[in-house]
Design an enzyme around this catalytic site. Structure first.
Site, short mmCIF file in Angstrom:
data_model
loop_
_atom_site.label_atom_id
_atom_site.label_comp_id
_atom_site.label_asym_id
_atom_site.label_seq_id
_atom_site.Cartn_x
_atom_site.Cartn_y
_atom_site.Cartn_z
N ARG A 112 2.97 -4.81 2.54
CA ARG A 112 2.22 -4.14 2.72
C ARG A 112 1.01 -4.73 0.81
O ARG A 112 1.46 -3.79 0.19
CB ARG A 112 1.66 -3.55 2.77
CG ARG A 112 0.51 -2.39 3.43
CD ARG A 112 0.71 -1.15 3.56
NE ARG A 112 0.15 -0.03 4.63
CZ ARG A 112 0.07 0.71 5.57
NH1 ARG A 112 0.88 1.61 5.71
NH2 ARG A 112 -0.99 0.41 6.64
N GLU A 127 5.74 -7.74 -11.56
CA GLU A 127 6.12 -8.60 -11.75
C GLU A 127 6.44 -9.77 -10.70
O GLU A 127 6.59 -10.86 -11.60
CB GLU A 127 7.91 -7.99 -12.11
CG GLU A 127 8.34 -6.29 -12.16
CD GLU A 127 7.81 -6.12 -12.66
OE1 GLU A 127 8.01 -6.42 -14.46
OE2 GLU A 127 7.64 -4.63 -12.83
#
Ligand code: FES
Ligand code: FES
Lengths: 735, 172
Positions: free
Chosen positions: A622, A699
């Site tokens: 999400r 990341e």
């Protein structure tokens, strides 16, 4: 009710940032402020023999010079210096502790003066003599002298034999140099002295980590030190562990019983931490149809002489693709450098670079389209443990990314596409990272005037934490965004982990949900006391806070204004602090994925490489805020460009010293280097990873980008460069 | 080991006092007078003496652009300018761009386009952009990128910075 989550909401701290009112660590002061400047070691290993401070002390305005010889007391055991994220093995560096020199750039003295210029001038007058010892700083010379580390996964089958029997084989070494985070804000700490108590404004990704560390090092009560970090000018992993300047600022404040500011120079920051250099060897073997039958991944990385820092570079090739056999090996080399540290997608940015560059070479050996090869080896299970992914929509990343990029128009032959004097190359790669969350506590104070204050000792290092916290709280409490204020970056606030590993969005959002539910339940109890309340007999799960009222979830009717509920109960404030922990889901692997497509243009004569287009399609559960999420991925892509083409910390091994410790000679991408970056968020619902289905984005944006660019450079030029960065000289060098 | 018998050394002011020079600057429309050492940069004078910390220090060497301010309307790296040499000049910092609480169009466009993340390079980017727009020479996207390349953004907000500047250009 959802009205803010998932939208492209502008940052709530935006106005502070564009008007210059957002204050960073070096921008807090006190009337008695003294300025500190460091003297650092030019040698990489040895002992400090003599320290002559006479000339420095003669300068008007100098207060004192501190060294290991005259500093206030500090703890004498390793445990005190181990912060929350310190490597398990080793003895953390102790700044100004004794005469030992462990790395070039190590602070050996702190000059304190009435103003900045005097402090730095006097620091230049401190004369230091050293007893030098031989040092080793070159990883390539130590490649075969490393200590073996535990492999991230068990080997499967006989990979050596399978490789030798494969129809198509690829085997090569890949090299990634030392890289530095280089956040734009200089590392800084301002220690405000207040009668023995100290408030430190620090540049950190974890105020409570720094707080615990300082209390340990200076053996003081938790109440004597407070760490604040309302704004952080970038960190990217370099602010996870407490850097030496925060200990030195506090040490100095204690020495002179005054407030002290210590700002590192850009050059001094190079001794804080870095992504260690690494050498990786990959072997891939496949059947003629492209199915992998052997993966072997060996990594050699480096650490300091005093701590064992490493991550698992090989873990990514152990989980990503289906292969009958696999084996992994990781060796750690000791060098006379400061300990390295996490840097954006530690181990994945590097490990996946090697794997995905190798996959491109294998695809070529098989005469297969690179996407087709990856689909052939696609795995719905983590190959290292056989667990199904909680969600994995990587297939859709390949599909949507390829379509947006126009991949089907690619001529597979190298040097086959050109425009004018430039060759055009198209490359792609896969990205992967893990989806994590950490225990966290959140406090919410709701007042009857319809305002809520949400607090948690987390950090916003540019990631957008302030904003997503406000969005989640607004939706959960049924209030407009403007009615929410966020407090973070203060060690006295409810417990939070360091902000890293892409776990903060999931952790803090779920934390806000938990505390909001406690507030909702309190409100429900109060509402039920009202005469004739339609909510009588209802449980918390059946009601919702929306539009400033509490109402039944089913139809939203019979709403009672929160203000009325509180007023009739005679209270004007409900405050709750709840801790959220996450159930361990042992039945699944939890990862984010991406597919990256890059276009490069390479000048035919001089080899200048430009990255003209990047499409990054990301499957990360999400998405809380489309605007800040897109920026996160875009930033990761820019980092990937830097890694592929620009970034490299160079060491003069004769001195064991970093040579390009500045931001002109350590190249990072600038505006002219970055062209079109297209970010796609692929729909991915995840009911297992955590209640909100959030996977994190910090990341994943960088992972795979260096390989996609390297593969595009090969496609443009027909030259494989396997040692980053791909600078133009490497395109024409003889093998 | 620390030798607890060694006292904390105290300086005795034996060398000659650093000469201070008077400087008058108009900063964000306000006249400011300073007694300042000749080696103090304009950047440090703004941040440490005038409390205007909106202007950032990212390198102190003219390499990053974080310290960009407008000097008589032109963007300069304030870390490379000595304060004493700017006597009589007009300096605009990021704090001086908004008018009566209304953001400068460049500031607003930066928010709308999410042209920053950590925000540390942002004041410098905004001052460069304001200078660039009033200078009027950079028109195409490639020209803007080139002209803005003295301002490093480690967060990598570049495409959004360009989008913000293009929008602000249209508005002005
Ligand atoms: S601080 Fe002036 S250019 Fe970097
Ligand atoms: S916004 Fe962080 S450096 Fe530009």
């Amino acid at each position: 009710m959802t009205s803010y989550i998932g939208t492209a909401t502008s940052r709530i701290d935006g106005r502070d940032k564009v008007t210059g009112t957002a204050r960073y660590a070096a921008e807090f002061g006190a009337p008695d402020l003294a300025y500190a400047s460091l003297v650092t070691s030019p040698i990489a290993r040895g002992r400090l023999k003599r320290l002559d401070v006479t000339a420095a002390l003669k300068v008007q305005g100098v207060i004192t010079v501190l060294s290991h010889q005259n500093r206030p007391s500090m703890a004498d055991n390793d445990k005190a210096y181990k912060d929350q994220v310190a490597p398990r093995n080793g003895s953390p560096f102790r700044p100004l502790y004794d005469d030992g020199i462990k790395f070039s750039g190590q602070p050996v003295a702190v000059v304190l003066a009435e103003d900045l210029e005097t402090a730095s001038y006097a620091a230049s007058l401190v004369h230091v003599a050293y007893d030098e010892e031989p040092h080793v700083t070159d990883i390539t010379r130590q490649r075969y002298n490393g200590m073996a580390l535990k492999a991230p996964a068990k080997p499967r089958g006989d990979a050596t034999k399978a490789f030798s029997e494969s129809d198509a084989r690829h085997e090569a070494d890949y090299f990634v140099p030392i890289e530095h985070h280089n956040p734009m804000e200089l590392y800084a700490s301002t220690a405000i002295w207040n009668d023995g108590r100290i408030t430190v404004y620090d540049k950190t990704q974890g105020v409570q980590n720094v707080h615990g560390y300082l209390c340990g090092v200076f053996e003081c009560d938790p109440g004597d030190i407070r760490v604040m970090s309302p704004y952080v000018g970038g960190a990217f992993g370099s602010g996870l562990r407490p850097p030496f300047q925060v200990a030195l600022a506090v040490l100095a404040a204690r020495a002179i019983s005054r407030s002290v500011r210590l700002v590192l120079t850009r050059q001094q920051m190079y001794a804080i931490g870095y992504r260690p250099a690494m050498i990786q060897r990959i072997q891939l073997g496949a059947k003629a149809d492209g199915s992998l039958n052997a993966i072997s991944h060996d990594a050699v990385t480096s650490t300091s002489e005093y701590e064992d820092f490493h991550r698992n570079e090989t873990t990514w090739s152990s989980l990503l693709y289906r292969s009958e056999t696999a084996k992994y090996d990781h060796k750690l080399v000791r060098l006379d450098l400061p300990t390295g540290c996490d840097m954006r997608a530690p181990s994945a940015a590097t490990g996946v670079y090697a794997l995905e560059a190798a996959m491109d070479e294998l695809a070529e050996a098989l005469k297969m389209d690179p996407i087709e090869l990856r689909l052939k080896c696609y795995s719905d299970r983590d190959q290292s443990n056989g667990l199904p992914f909680s969600s994995k929509n990587l297939r859709e990343c390949y599909r949507q990314g390829a379509e947006t990029f126009g991949w089907s128009r690619r001529n597979p032959a190298p040097r086959s596409m050109r425009e004018g004097h430039e060759f055009i190359g198209w490359g792609m790669a896969t990205g992967v990272w893990e989806a994590l969350q950490m225990p966290i506590a959140v406090r919410i104070a709701l007042t009857s005037n319809g305002h809520a204050e949400v607090s948690c000792a987390t950090a916003d290092i540019g990631t957008g934490t302030y904003t997503i916290m406000a969005q989640v709280a607004a939706d959960m409490l049924g209030l407009p965004l403007e009615a929410i204020s966020i407090k973070l970056g203060d060690s006295t606030l409810p417990q939070a982990p360091v902000e890293g590993g892409s776990w903060m969005a999931a952790s803090v959002s779920n934390g806000i949900v938990t505390t909001s539910q406690a507030i909702r339940d309190d409100l429900l109890k109060l509402a039920q006391r009202l005469p004739g309340s339609p909510l009588k007999g209802r449980s918390g799960d059946e009601v919702v806070l929306a539009n400033g009222a509490i109402a039944l979830k089913t139809d939203g009717r019979d709403a009672t204004a929160i203000a009325d509920v509180m007023r009739s109960a005679g209270i004007d404030r409900i405050e709750r602090e709840e801790r959220t922990t996450f159930a361990k889901d042992d039945a699944h692997a939890h990862n984010t994925h991406s597919a990256i497509f890059a276009e490069v243009r390479v000048d035919e004569d001089i080899g200048v490489i430009r990255v003209t287009r990047v499409v990054s399609a990301v499957a990360a559960g999400r998405i809380l805020n489309l605007k800040t999420a897109r920026s996160q991925i875009m930033g990761g892509v820019v980092w990937g460009m830097g890694m592929a083409l620009h970034e490299e910390t160079l060491i003069d091994h004769r001195f064991g010293r970093m040579m390009n410790a500045n931001i002109a000679e350590y190249h990072v991408p600038v505006n002219a280097d970055v062209h079109d970056v297209d970010v796609i968020f692929v729909d991915e619902q995840d009911e297992f990873v955590n209640p909100m289905g959030i996977k994190g984005l910090g990341e994943i944006g960088i992972v795979g980008v260096p390989a996609a660019i390297a593969n595009a450079v090969y496609h443009a030029t027909g030259v494989r460069v396997r040692d980053l960065p791909i600078t133009l000289d490497k395109l024409t060098r003889k093998a | 080991m620390a030798d607890s018998n060694t006292p904390v050394a105290k300086a005795s002011p034996r060398s000659s006092p650093m000469q201070q020079i008077s400087v008058a600057l108009t900063v964000n429309g306000v006249r400011r007078e300073l007694e300042i050492a000749p080696w103090t940069t304009l950047l440090d004078a703004l941040r440490e003496r005038l409390g205007l910390t909106g202007t950032k220090k990212g390198c102190d060497h003219g390499q990053c652009g974080a310290c960009t301010v407008l000097l008589d309307g032109r963007p300069i790296n304030s870390c490379l300018a000595l304060a004493v040499m700017q006597d009589g000049s007009d300096v605009t910092t990021v704090e001086g761009l908004a008018r009566d609480g209304t953001l400068h169009p460049v500031q607003q466009a930066f928010i709308d386009h999410d042209a920053f993340q950590c925000g540390y390079c942002t004041p410098g980017q905004i001052c460069s952009a304001v200078g660039l727009i009033s200078d009027g020479r950079a028109r195409t996207r490639a020209e803007i990128r080139e002209a803005m390349s003295g301002n490093i953004c480690r967060c990598g907000a570049y495409p959004n910075i360009i989008a913000a500047i293009e929008e602000a250009m249209k508005a002005t």
